[in-house]
Design an enzyme around this catalytic site. Structure first.
Site, PDB file in Angstrom:
ATOM      1  N   ASP A  27      -2.683  10.418  14.690  1.00  0.00           N
ATOM      2  CA  ASP A  27      -3.262  10.238  13.350  1.00  0.00           C
ATOM      3  C   ASP A  27      -4.101   8.968  13.308  1.00  0.00           C
ATOM      4  OD1 ASP A  27      -2.039   9.920   9.921  1.00  0.00           O
ATOM      5  OD2 ASP A  27      -3.824  10.909  10.722  1.00  0.00           O
ATOM      6  N   GLY A  57       0.815  -1.197   0.000  1.00  0.00           N
ATOM      7  CA  GLY A  57       0.000   0.000   0.000  1.00  0.00           C
ATOM      8  C   GLY A  57       0.847   1.245   0.000  1.00  0.00           C
ATOM      9  N   GLU A  58       0.157   2.374   0.044  1.00  0.00           N
ATOM     10  CA  GLU A  58       0.852   3.652  -0.026  1.00  0.00           C
ATOM     11  C   GLU A  58       0.065   4.688   0.755  1.00  0.00           C
ATOM     12  OE1 GLU A  58       2.678   6.650  -3.443  1.00  0.00           O
ATOM     13  OE2 GLU A  58       1.720   4.754  -3.966  1.00  0.00           O
TER      14      GLU A  58
END
Length: 798
Positions: free
Chosen positions: A131, A16-17
């Site tokens: 986050d 993923g990114e």
């Protein structure tokens, strides 16, 4: 990166990114285990002191040993690449689970308890996540939660002030915002340091989304979203999902209190969830205090003043302008087909192409053409890789879903340099209004990047005429299949277009498709060029009668006037009109460059080829066009360079042919012969045989050249009339003009003019006649001047 080794980690596959980097599955060669390797974005750690601080903090994070926290194994740097080795967690992200809708309350409570447990463990060690969001929560097949990226938002300061967007991250240290805005607590947005209570707010947001399938503050524009988080209470979850229990609603709304002191701790939240799961109700939490109107108004006024005065550049940060937004070039990636029906692939590709076409009409934007973006369909390359290869400042990614007579298009604008989404929106319309929707999407994207749209451009983008779904579907199918380029596919495309016209005889779009198909069909040696040209002319003329604003139709008509009519003034007029209507039409730039070269205006033509290369960086034909222009200007070294660039993209016979001619004219005869022989062994195209004959002729090997010419003569006896130029020269056809060039190089003037006369009769490539250096030995012959007169070239430039 796949297959490479960083330190002792061998990269196996991309997982993923995200905003901070790319995550790969890697194998730890020392401990013989698989890990998740996060390769941080370039510049995430600005200098060595930042790396040392990160390493110390990573050591602290590695001490977190909790079943709901993904373990950080190590942080290191190799060859300037910073990376983290983390526990590999099998499963899906919570964001992926939520894509299917709200979760059952029992499951939401179970997952929420585990997330709260993880936060409690971290908070006891003075580590704040900062986050927390569904994308940072992994859920295994057995329902086990693993929270990812603990503390990394704090540990990885951006290299420059980045504004938060609806999915972007920013820093809350030294005046910076860090986090993902829809999950950021009010105190984070006000520039205060995030603490454990900020994580509780984020968990409340995640619980809200699990319960309702919607974020508590769904506003998309950054300024509106910030104002909502700071001043508005979240809509009670039960108003969105009546199956949410009063107890869960109370827990969620308590976590979303604006005042951090009212939220409680992660431990309290976990205990309340646990109590709810076992008793069916929640312990007394105290009343849920909505902000008083005066307090809300006060905050709103304060925010308005700060934003209006741009105090500490707050307005810029909230609006995504921590630095000037610099987006000039955009690439629209192939939209994903969400219909899960392979038969609908043509539809997704067609919508992509039409969106590109509409956006290209906006002169303030540089929109990468379809030819260059379609190879990235289903690619696993990262945003930065794609943007770098296409030389794009931003990418448009998205999807298309068609259900019966409804169409839903979702688009996301991603800034290439930061890999951050800047804007996302969904549009759903009745199929009959799809053209209007496509124009609306194009204008919305332009507004997001602050591109000026002229009144004339806006008028062209407004298409209120409804379409017949069945007719438009046939148009898209025809365009889709024609792009494959095979002769049989072009014939099928013509059938689709004709069946569409049978149902709607006044459809201008279909006439443009039909015109392009006939031009492409001119490579069929069984149909005369005159007949194919007549059909294309009729379709183009009809398209323009119905809609004069179609740039494609003007470009097609220009090529008929240029290659077949030799109406030089008319061709230039139509090309200028095409570019006026669609400033991003790369093929029209190539065609105009070819036109200017043919009439001797080489210098004027080069900027058009360069523009085409910028709009279509992986289309080899822009390189072929500029290479031939250099060739005609007798700049053989520059021509060779451009041909070699084109061959890197596509090893096409036409590219090899041009390369051989340029090498031979430059005097590098040995290389010309070598390249020509190699190409002819790989492909028996008559065009390459002609190039080989030319190389032999220039190298003084007359017998070899003559032998090849006899072979070409024999092939030509069994073919029909030649097609005119249409962008890609047919490779199965013996072009009499090119054969004439070889005879001119051999000094056989009579045979050269015999073949030139054949070319003149069938309109085969004669537009190069005045400029071609291969014909220099013929220029003093009266027959040469007679041909020039009959072709009615415009006056030579001074």
């Amino acid at each position: 990166m796949i297959g490479n080794t960083i330190s002792h980690y061998r990269i196996v596959e991309k997982l993923g990114e995200g905003g901070m980097g790319v995550v790969y599955r890697a194998h730890d060669e020392q401990l013989d285990r698989d890990v998740a390797l996060k390769v941080l974005s370039a510049g995430a750690l600005a200098d060595e002191s930042a790396r040392m601080r990160f390493r110390r903090e990573a050591l602290v994070l590695s001490q977190l040993n909790h079943p709901n926290i993904a373990v950080v194994h190590a942080f290191d740097t190799q060859d300037g690449v910073d990376f983290l080795a983390m526990e590999l967690v099998p499963g899906v992200t919570l964001a992926q689970k939520l894509a299917a809708g709200a979760l059952p309350e029992k499951e939401a409570i179970a997952l929420g308890m585990q997330i709260a447990d993880a936060l409690e463990e971290a908070h006891e060690r003075n580590i704040v996540h900062r986050d927390l969001k569904p994308g940072n929560v992994m859920v295994t097949a057995k329902g086990r939660v693993k929270v990812l990226d603990f503390g990394l938002a704090r540990l990885v300061p951006p290299t420059e002030l980045e504004a938060a967007t609806t999915a972007g991250s920013a820093e809350t240290q030294a005046g910076m915002l860090v986090g993902t805005m829809p999950y950021m607590a009010p105190e984070q947005l006000q520039g205060q340091r995030a603490d454990a209570r900020s994580d509780v707010w984020a968990l409340g947001s995640v619980l809200y989304e699990m319960a309702t399938a919607r974020r508590p503050f769904p506003e998309k524009e950054p300024t509106q979203l910030v104002a909502a988080i700071l001043t508005h209470p979240a809509q009670p979850p039960r108003e969105l999902n009546s199956r949410v229990s009063p107890g869960l609603e109370s827990i969620i709304l308590k976590a979303l209190e604006k005042d951090p002191s009212r939220r409680g701790s992660a431990k309290e939240l976990r205990e309340n969830l646990e109590h709810l799961s076992t008793t069916g109700h929640v312990a007394a939490l105290g009343p849920w205090h909505r902000y008083a109107l005066a307090s809300a108004a006060g905050l709103a006024v304060l925010l308005a003043i700060l934003v209006g005065l741009n105090v500490d550049k707050l307005r810029d940060r909230l609006q995504g302008r921590s630095r000037p937004l610099h987006i000039e070039s955009i690439a629209v990636l192939p939209l994903e087909n969400l219909s899960h029906d392979l038969e609908q692939e043509y539809f997704a590709d067609g919508v992509t192409e039409e969106l590109i076409t509409d956006m290209a009409k906006i002169s303030a934007l540089k929109v990468i053409s379809r030819t260059s973006v379609m190879p990235y369909k289903n690619t696993k390359k990262s945003v930065r890789e794609i943007a770098g290869e296409l030389k794009a400042d931003a990418l448009i990614d998205g999807s298309v879903r068609r259900s019966a007579d409804r169409v839903r298009v979702t688009v996301e604008l991603i800034e290439a340099s930061s890999n951050q989404p800047l804007w996302t929106e969904s549009y759903e319309r009745d199929f009959r209004n799809i053209l209007a929707m496509q124009g609306e999407v194009a204008q919305a994207i332009a507004r997001q990047v602050r591109a000026v749209i002229t009144p004339q451009e806006q008028a062209r983008l407004i298409r209120n005429s409804p379409v017949d779904p069945e007719v438009y579907e046939r148009y898209l199918k025809g365009r889709h299949i024609m792009m494959r380029g095979d002769l049989e596919d072009v014939r099928k495309a013509i059938e689709y277009f004709q069946s569409g016209l049978a149902k709607d005889p006044n459809n201008a779009l279909i006439y443009t498709g039909l015109a392009d198909a006939y031009i492409q069909q001119m490579s069929d040696v069984h149909e005369s060029a005159a007949e194919a040209t007549a059909k294309s002319r009729a379709a183009t003329t009809k398209a323009l009668e119905l809609d004069e604003s179609l740039a494609e139709a003007h470009s097609s008509l220009a090529m008929i006037k240029f290659a077949y009519d030799w109406d030089w003034a008319g061709a230039e007029r139509e090309l200028k009109r095409a570019l006026e209507l669609n400033p991003g039409y790369s093929l029209a730039y190539v065609r105009y460059g070819v036109y200017l070269t043919a009439v001797g205006r080489h210098i004027d033509g080069l900027p058009y080829f360069e523009k085409a290369q910028r709009l279509d960086p992986i289309d080899p034909w822009a390189y072929a066009g500029v290479a031939y222009s250099y060739f005609m200007a007798r700049k053989y070294g520059e021509a060779i360079e451009q041909y070699r660039k084109g061959l890197e993209i596509e090893p096409d016979p036409m590219m090899y042919f041009g390369l051989v001619l340029a090498l031979a004219q430059k005097g590098d005869h040995a290389t010309a012969v070598s390249e020509a022989e190699k190409a002819s062994r790989l492909n028996d195209s008559p065009l390459l045989l002609t190039g080989l004959a030319s190389a032999y002729a220039m190298a003084g090997r007359r017998a070899d050249s003559t032998r090849i010419l006899r072979q070409l003569e024999e092939i030509s006896r069994h073919q029909g009339p030649a097609p005119p130029w249409h962008g890609r020269k047919p490779t199965s056809y013996v072009c009499p003009y090119e054969v004439a060039g070889v005879y001119a190089q051999l000094g056989n003037k009579d045979l050269a003019f015999e073949w030139l006369d054949r070319a003149y009769q069938v309109r085969s490539c004669m537009y190069w006649f005045r400029q071609d250096p291969r014909l220099d030995s013929l220029r003093s012959d009266p027959r040469f001047q007679d041909l020039l007169r009959r072709m009615n070239f415009p006056p030579s430039p001074s």
